[in-house]
Design a protein around this motif. Structure first.
Motif, PDB file in Angstrom:
ATOM      1  N   ASN A  71      -8.088  -7.657  -6.883  1.00 22.33           N
ATOM      2  CA  ASN A  71      -8.621  -7.790  -5.532  1.00 22.33           C
ATOM      3  C   ASN A  71      -9.255  -6.472  -5.096  1.00 22.33           C
ATOM      4  O   ASN A  71      -8.574  -5.439  -5.012  1.00 22.33           O
ATOM      5  N   ALA A  72     -10.541  -6.491  -4.786  1.00 22.67           N
ATOM      6  CA  ALA A  72     -11.268  -5.276  -4.411  1.00 22.67           C
ATOM      7  C   ALA A  72     -10.718  -4.640  -3.135  1.00 22.67           C
ATOM      8  O   ALA A  72     -10.907  -3.449  -2.894  1.00 22.67           O
ATOM      9  N   GLU A  73     -10.039  -5.421  -2.322  1.00 22.37           N
ATOM     10  CA  GLU A  73      -9.425  -4.884  -1.110  1.00 22.37           C
ATOM     11  C   GLU A  73      -8.246  -3.967  -1.448  1.00 22.37           C
ATOM     12  O   GLU A  73      -7.940  -3.029  -0.717  1.00 22.37           O
ATOM     13  N   TYR A  74      -7.605  -4.231  -2.583  1.00 24.62           N
ATOM     14  CA  TYR A  74      -6.419  -3.487  -2.983  1.00 24.62           C
ATOM     15  C   TYR A  74      -6.665  -2.455  -4.078  1.00 24.62           C
ATOM     16  O   TYR A  74      -5.837  -1.568  -4.279  1.00 24.62           O
ATOM     17  N   ARG A  79      -7.751   2.386  -9.017  1.00 28.29           N
ATOM     18  CA  ARG A  79      -6.542   2.851  -8.331  1.00 28.29           C
ATOM     19  C   ARG A  79      -6.191   1.896  -7.194  1.00 28.29           C
ATOM     20  O   ARG A  79      -7.084   1.360  -6.548  1.00 28.29           O
ATOM     21  N   LEU A  80      -4.912   1.728  -6.944  1.00 26.59           N
ATOM     22  CA  LEU A  80      -4.502   0.947  -5.791  1.00 26.59           C
ATOM     23  C   LEU A  80      -4.795   1.747  -4.527  1.00 26.59           C
ATOM     24  O   LEU A  80      -4.540   2.953  -4.474  1.00 26.59           O
ATOM     25  N   THR A  81      -5.324   1.068  -3.537  1.00 26.76           N
ATOM     26  CA  THR A  81      -5.570   1.679  -2.235  1.00 26.76           C
ATOM     27  C   THR A  81      -4.238   1.737  -1.472  1.00 26.76           C
ATOM     28  O   THR A  81      -3.228   1.199  -1.923  1.00 26.76           O
ATOM     29  N   LYS A  83      -3.567   0.113   1.147  1.00 24.26           N
ATOM     30  CA  LYS A  83      -3.259  -1.283   1.443  1.00 24.26           C
ATOM     31  C   LYS A  83      -2.694  -1.977   0.198  1.00 24.26           C
ATOM     32  O   LYS A  83      -1.776  -2.786   0.291  1.00 24.26           O
ATOM     33  N   GLY A  84      -3.242  -1.650  -0.957  1.00 26.03           N
ATOM     34  CA  GLY A  84      -2.749  -2.210  -2.214  1.00 26.03           C
ATOM     35  C   GLY A  84      -1.327  -1.771  -2.507  1.00 26.03           C
ATOM     36  O   GLY A  84      -0.496  -2.571  -2.952  1.00 26.03           O
ATOM     37  N   LEU A  85      -1.027  -0.489  -2.255  1.00 21.06           N
ATOM     38  CA  LEU A  85       0.334   0.009  -2.456  1.00 21.06           C
ATOM     39  C   LEU A  85       1.312  -0.679  -1.513  1.00 21.06           C
ATOM     40  O   LEU A  85       2.417  -1.040  -1.907  1.00 21.06           O
ATOM     41  N   ALA A  86       0.894  -0.868  -0.265  1.00 14.43           N
ATOM     42  CA  ALA A  86       1.745  -1.551   0.706  1.00 14.43           C
ATOM     43  C   ALA A  86       2.034  -2.982   0.260  1.00 14.43           C
ATOM     44  O   ALA A  86       3.170  -3.456   0.351  1.00 14.43           O
ATOM     45  N   GLU A  87       1.010  -3.661  -0.235  1.00 13.04           N
ATOM     46  CA  GLU A  87       1.181  -5.034  -0.720  1.00 13.04           C
ATOM     47  C   GLU A  87       2.096  -5.061  -1.949  1.00 13.04           C
ATOM     48  O   GLU A  87       2.946  -5.941  -2.080  1.00 13.04           O
ATOM     49  N   LEU A  88       1.929  -4.095  -2.853  1.00  9.91           N
ATOM     50  CA  LEU A  88       2.776  -4.021  -4.045  1.00  9.91           C
ATOM     51  C   LEU A  88       4.236  -3.806  -3.637  1.00  9.91           C
ATOM     52  O   LEU A  88       5.136  -4.440  -4.187  1.00  9.91           O
ATOM     53  N   LYS A  89       4.472  -2.927  -2.678  1.00  7.36           N
ATOM     54  CA  LYS A  89       5.843  -2.686  -2.210  1.00  7.36           C
ATOM     55  C   LYS A  89       6.442  -3.942  -1.596  1.00  7.36           C
ATOM     56  O   LYS A  89       7.639  -4.203  -1.754  1.00  7.36           O
ATOM     57  N   GLU A  90       5.622  -4.721  -0.912  1.00  4.55           N
ATOM     58  CA  GLU A  90       6.118  -5.957  -0.310  1.00  4.55           C
ATOM     59  C   GLU A  90       6.454  -6.987  -1.379  1.00  4.55           C
ATOM     60  O   GLU A  90       7.456  -7.690  -1.297  1.00  4.55           O
ATOM     61  N   ARG A  91       5.632  -7.071  -2.411  1.00  6.18           N
ATOM     62  CA  ARG A  91       5.846  -8.075  -3.467  1.00  6.18           C
ATOM     63  C   ARG A  91       6.935  -7.675  -4.452  1.00  6.18           C
ATOM     64  O   ARG A  91       7.551  -8.520  -5.080  1.00  6.18           O
ATOM     65  N   LEU A  92       7.128  -6.367  -4.637  1.00  6.49           N
ATOM     66  CA  LEU A  92       8.145  -5.861  -5.558  1.00  6.49           C
ATOM     67  C   LEU A  92       9.126  -4.974  -4.795  1.00  6.49           C
ATOM     68  O   LEU A  92       9.233  -3.773  -5.067  1.00  6.49           O
ATOM     69  N   PRO A  93       9.860  -5.536  -3.834  1.00  5.81           N
ATOM     70  CA  PRO A  93      10.721  -4.701  -2.995  1.00  5.81           C
ATOM     71  C   PRO A  93      11.838  -4.005  -3.768  1.00  5.81           C
ATOM     72  O   PRO A  93      12.367  -2.996  -3.325  1.00  5.81           O
TER      73      PRO A  93
END
Length: 128
Positions: A71-74, A79-81, A83-93
């Motif tokens: 996803n280009a947004e992430y 590299r993860l942006t 926003k991408g890091l935040a999403e990764l933390k949410e999905r892999l708590p």
């Protein structure tokens, strides 16, 4: 209901069989890729065998959320942006992303998973 120790022992058994490593090499902090030598094909085998052993279902994106990585947004310039890091933390708590966050290259994402992370995934499935 399996105890944390029983879950760890079961995960360790699967990893020893799948990766041809010694039991004493598998500890909670061991990373699947860097410490135990897992490759992407091994991860599929590990998931399959964990599902069989614990009679659970682990969805494909639960270990490595691949849709996030395309996803280009992430992701920008490999590299993860933020926003991408935040999403990764949410999905892999359960995952410790501290070191990865310092240099969030997409190519290194598979290196973050630890034995403890695998135990957390199994435990959450058993408790669901």
């Amino acid at each position: 209901m399996a105890t944390k120790e029983e879950i760890f022992e079961g995960v360790r058994e699967v990893l020893v069989d799948a990766l041809a490593v010694e039991e004493d090499e598998v500890n909670p902090e061991s990373t699947l890729v860097d410490d135990l030598g897992a490759e992407s094909i091994d991860l599929l085998d590990i998931v399959f065998n964990l599902e069989k052993k614990f009679e659970i279902k682990i969805d494909r994106g639960e270990m490595i959320p691949e849709d996030l990585l395309t996803n280009a947004e992430y992701v920008q310039e490999g590299r993860l942006t933020e926003k991408g890091l935040a999403e990764l933390k949410e999905r892999l708590p359960f995952a410790n992303l501290e070191a990865f966050s310092k240099n969030p290259m997409v190519q290194n994402i598979s290196k973050i998973l630890t034995v403890n992370d695998m135990c957390h995934i199994v435990e959450s499935k058993l408790n669901a």
